[in-house]
Design a protein around this motif. Structure first.
Motif, PDB file in Angstrom:
ATOM      1  N   ALA A  27       0.885  -1.113  -0.091  1.00  0.00           N
ATOM      2  CA  ALA A  27      -0.077   0.147   0.074  1.00  0.00           C
ATOM      3  C   ALA A  27       0.800   1.291   0.090  1.00  0.00           C
ATOM      4  N   ALA A  28       2.000   1.178   0.663  1.00  0.00           N
ATOM      5  CA  ALA A  28       2.907   2.545   0.871  1.00  0.00           C
ATOM      6  C   ALA A  28       3.338   2.753  -0.434  1.00  0.00           C
ATOM      7  N   TYR A  29       3.941   1.544  -1.015  1.00  0.00           N
ATOM      8  CA  TYR A  29       4.467   1.549  -2.475  1.00  0.00           C
ATOM      9  C   TYR A  29       3.712   2.185  -3.412  1.00  0.00           C
ATOM     10  N   MET A  30       2.385   1.680  -3.460  1.00  0.00           N
ATOM     11  CA  MET A  30       1.348   2.473  -4.391  1.00  0.00           C
ATOM     12  C   MET A  30       1.076   3.625  -4.068  1.00  0.00           C
ATOM     13  N   LEU A  31       1.166   4.155  -3.023  1.00  0.00           N
ATOM     14  CA  LEU A  31       0.735   5.562  -2.660  1.00  0.00           C
ATOM     15  C   LEU A  31       2.071   6.496  -3.161  1.00  0.00           C
ATOM     16  N   ILE A  32       3.245   6.078  -2.911  1.00  0.00           N
ATOM     17  CA  ILE A  32       4.541   6.619  -3.550  1.00  0.00           C
ATOM     18  C   ILE A  32       4.345   6.780  -4.827  1.00  0.00           C
ATOM     19  N   LYS A  33       4.215   5.789  -5.564  1.00  0.00           N
ATOM     20  CA  LYS A  33       4.176   5.663  -6.997  1.00  0.00           C
ATOM     21  C   LYS A  33       2.671   6.427  -7.642  1.00  0.00           C
ATOM     22  N   SER A  34       1.779   6.811  -6.669  1.00  0.00           N
ATOM     23  CA  SER A  34       0.630   7.454  -7.333  1.00  0.00           C
ATOM     24  C   SER A  34       0.622   8.810  -7.343  1.00  0.00           C
ATOM     25  N   HIS A  35      -0.516   9.468  -7.750  1.00  0.00           N
ATOM     26  CA  HIS A  35      -0.294  10.958  -7.855  1.00  0.00           C
ATOM     27  C   HIS A  35      -1.221  11.454  -6.465  1.00  0.00           C
ATOM     28  N   PHE A  36      -1.365  10.662  -5.496  1.00  0.00           N
ATOM     29  CA  PHE A  36      -2.277  11.018  -4.312  1.00  0.00           C
ATOM     30  C   PHE A  36      -1.508  12.062  -3.804  1.00  0.00           C
ATOM     31  N   PHE A  37      -0.138  11.849  -3.510  1.00  0.00           N
ATOM     32  CA  PHE A  37       0.834  13.010  -2.983  1.00  0.00           C
ATOM     33  C   PHE A  37       1.320  13.801  -4.011  1.00  0.00           C
ATOM     34  N   VAL A  38       0.743  14.863  -4.186  1.00  0.00           N
ATOM     35  CA  VAL A  38       1.212  15.808  -5.269  1.00  0.00           C
ATOM     36  C   VAL A  38       1.367  17.253  -4.596  1.00  0.00           C
ATOM     37  N   VAL A  39       2.195  17.754  -5.392  1.00  0.00           N
ATOM     38  CA  VAL A  39       2.476  19.332  -5.027  1.00  0.00           C
ATOM     39  C   VAL A  39       1.408  20.257  -5.480  1.00  0.00           C
ATOM     40  N   GLY A  40       0.791  20.770  -4.390  1.00  0.00           N
ATOM     41  CA  GLY A  40      -0.543  21.489  -4.754  1.00  0.00           C
ATOM     42  C   GLY A  40      -0.057  22.789  -5.160  1.00  0.00           C
ATOM     43  N   THR A  41       1.097  23.375  -4.574  1.00  0.00           N
ATOM     44  CA  THR A  41       1.221  24.782  -4.986  1.00  0.00           C
ATOM     45  C   THR A  41       2.876  24.802  -4.991  1.00  0.00           C
ATOM     46  N   VAL A  42       3.187  25.701  -6.315  1.00  0.00           N
ATOM     47  CA  VAL A  42       4.769  25.562  -6.520  1.00  0.00           C
ATOM     48  C   VAL A  42       4.759  27.163  -6.375  1.00  0.00           C
ATOM     49  N   ARG A  92      11.132  21.906   0.191  1.00  0.00           N
ATOM     50  CA  ARG A  92       9.762  21.325   0.208  1.00  0.00           C
ATOM     51  C   ARG A  92       9.068  22.149   1.439  1.00  0.00           C
ATOM     52  N   ARG A  93       7.896  22.441   1.575  1.00  0.00           N
ATOM     53  CA  ARG A  93       7.053  22.714   2.642  1.00  0.00           C
ATOM     54  C   ARG A  93       5.844  21.867   2.775  1.00  0.00           C
ATOM     55  N   PHE A  94       5.843  20.711   3.560  1.00  0.00           N
ATOM     56  CA  PHE A  94       4.941  19.729   3.700  1.00  0.00           C
ATOM     57  C   PHE A  94       3.321  20.482   4.122  1.00  0.00           C
ATOM     58  N   PRO A  95       2.422  19.906   3.552  1.00  0.00           N
ATOM     59  CA  PRO A  95       2.244  18.775   2.931  1.00  0.00           C
ATOM     60  C   PRO A  95       2.341  18.879   1.319  1.00  0.00           C
ATOM     61  N   ALA A  96       2.257  20.096   0.866  1.00  0.00           N
ATOM     62  CA  ALA A  96       2.237  20.156  -0.491  1.00  0.00           C
ATOM     63  C   ALA A  96       2.785  21.464  -1.240  1.00  0.00           C
ATOM     64  N   THR A  97       3.746  21.713  -0.804  1.00  0.00           N
ATOM     65  CA  THR A  97       4.126  22.932  -1.406  1.00  0.00           C
ATOM     66  C   THR A  97       5.884  23.096  -1.567  1.00  0.00           C
ATOM     67  N   ILE A  98       6.199  23.334  -2.863  1.00  0.00           N
ATOM     68  CA  ILE A  98       7.663  23.673  -3.270  1.00  0.00           C
ATOM     69  C   ILE A  98       7.951  25.043  -3.365  1.00  0.00           C
ATOM     70  N   VAL A  99       9.088  25.423  -2.762  1.00  0.00           N
ATOM     71  CA  VAL A  99       9.302  26.652  -2.862  1.00  0.00           C
ATOM     72  C   VAL A  99      10.789  26.951  -3.499  1.00  0.00           C
ATOM     73  N   ILE A 100      10.718  27.736  -4.764  1.00  0.00           N
ATOM     74  CA  ILE A 100      11.765  27.917  -5.461  1.00  0.00           C
ATOM     75  C   ILE A 100      12.323  29.234  -5.650  1.00  0.00           C
ATOM     76  N   ASN A 101      13.441  29.655  -4.799  1.00  0.00           N
ATOM     77  CA  ASN A 101      13.612  30.906  -4.494  1.00  0.00           C
ATOM     78  C   ASN A 101      15.086  31.241  -5.277  1.00  0.00           C
ATOM     79  N   ILE A 102      15.019  32.198  -6.122  1.00  0.00           N
ATOM     80  CA  ILE A 102      16.001  32.440  -7.017  1.00  0.00           C
ATOM     81  C   ILE A 102      16.739  33.924  -7.175  1.00  0.00           C
TER      82      ILE A 102
END
Length: 199
Positions: A27-42, A92-102
């Motif tokens: 189940a953990a493997y399937m969740l990791i491979k699935s699109h359930f855990f996705v970045v909601g905001t960049v 990364r800011r969990f649960p669903a954010t990526i921060v790109i600072n340039i």
């Protein structure tokens, strides 16, 4: 026979635990491979010249990405390959954010070259090369020449670094009032404003 029953019970319990653990791992493997855990905001920070779309494309971050498969170091490496970007930090800011600072490279001055003119940033990196300057916008450094320089290279000439350091220390309003920085053979700098006033 009664002595065998506890052993059989323990064996059955052990088998059940093993099966349960296996199911959890699957189940953990399937969740990791699935699109359930996705970045909601960049979130893109620090961009002034590049659009968010430019940053997304450079970073290679799709609209949906599995946060467990995200490599911030790979994204950072891709960002730093872009000549327009001086520094990059990806977190990364969990649960669903990526921060790109340039930190972007931005043009600071023009300098004459063998081809025509080179556009430099504050570190002397050649951002662009052109035969003629169509619109100034930034000062030109005179008194030196760069010879053959190519985009992405770091230009070097006597007095150039001092001139760039001086210009980089100015705020945008002051820099916008300058038309020329002249480097004398002695290394002394003379600045001229848009109204031909010597500084």
């Amino acid at each position: 026979r009664n002595d065998c029953q506890p052993n059989e019970a323990r064996a059955s319990a052990g088998l059940a635990k093993s099966l349960l653990l296996l199911l959890v791992l699957i189940a953990a493997y399937m969740l990791i491979k699935s699109h359930f855990f996705v970045v909601g905001t960049v979130i893109v920070e620090g961009n002034h010249y590049l659009s968010q779309e430019d940053v997304y494309q450079t970073a290679g971050v799709p609209e949906k990405i599995n946060i467990f498969r995200l490599s911030t170091s790979e994204i950072k490496a891709r960002m730093l390959k872009d000549l327009r970007i001086e520094q990059a930090d990806v977190s990364r800011r969990f649960p669903a954010t990526i921060v790109i600072n340039i930190t972007e490279r931005h043009p600071l001055a023009y300098v004459a070259s063998a081809y025509g003119f080179a556009q430099l940033d504050r570190q002397g990196v050649v951002l662009a090369a052109m035969k003629n300057i169509k619109q100034m916008g930034i000062p030109i450094i005179t008194g030196i020449g760069l010879g053959n320089v190519y985009i992405g290279e770091k230009a070097d000439a006597p007095g150039l670094q001092n001139a760039l350091v001086y210009m980089a220390a100015l705020d945008d309003a002051t820099l916008g009032q300058l038309s020329e920085i002249n480097i004398k053979p002695s290394g002394e700098l003379t600045a001229y404003t848009l109204h031909a006033i010597t500084i």
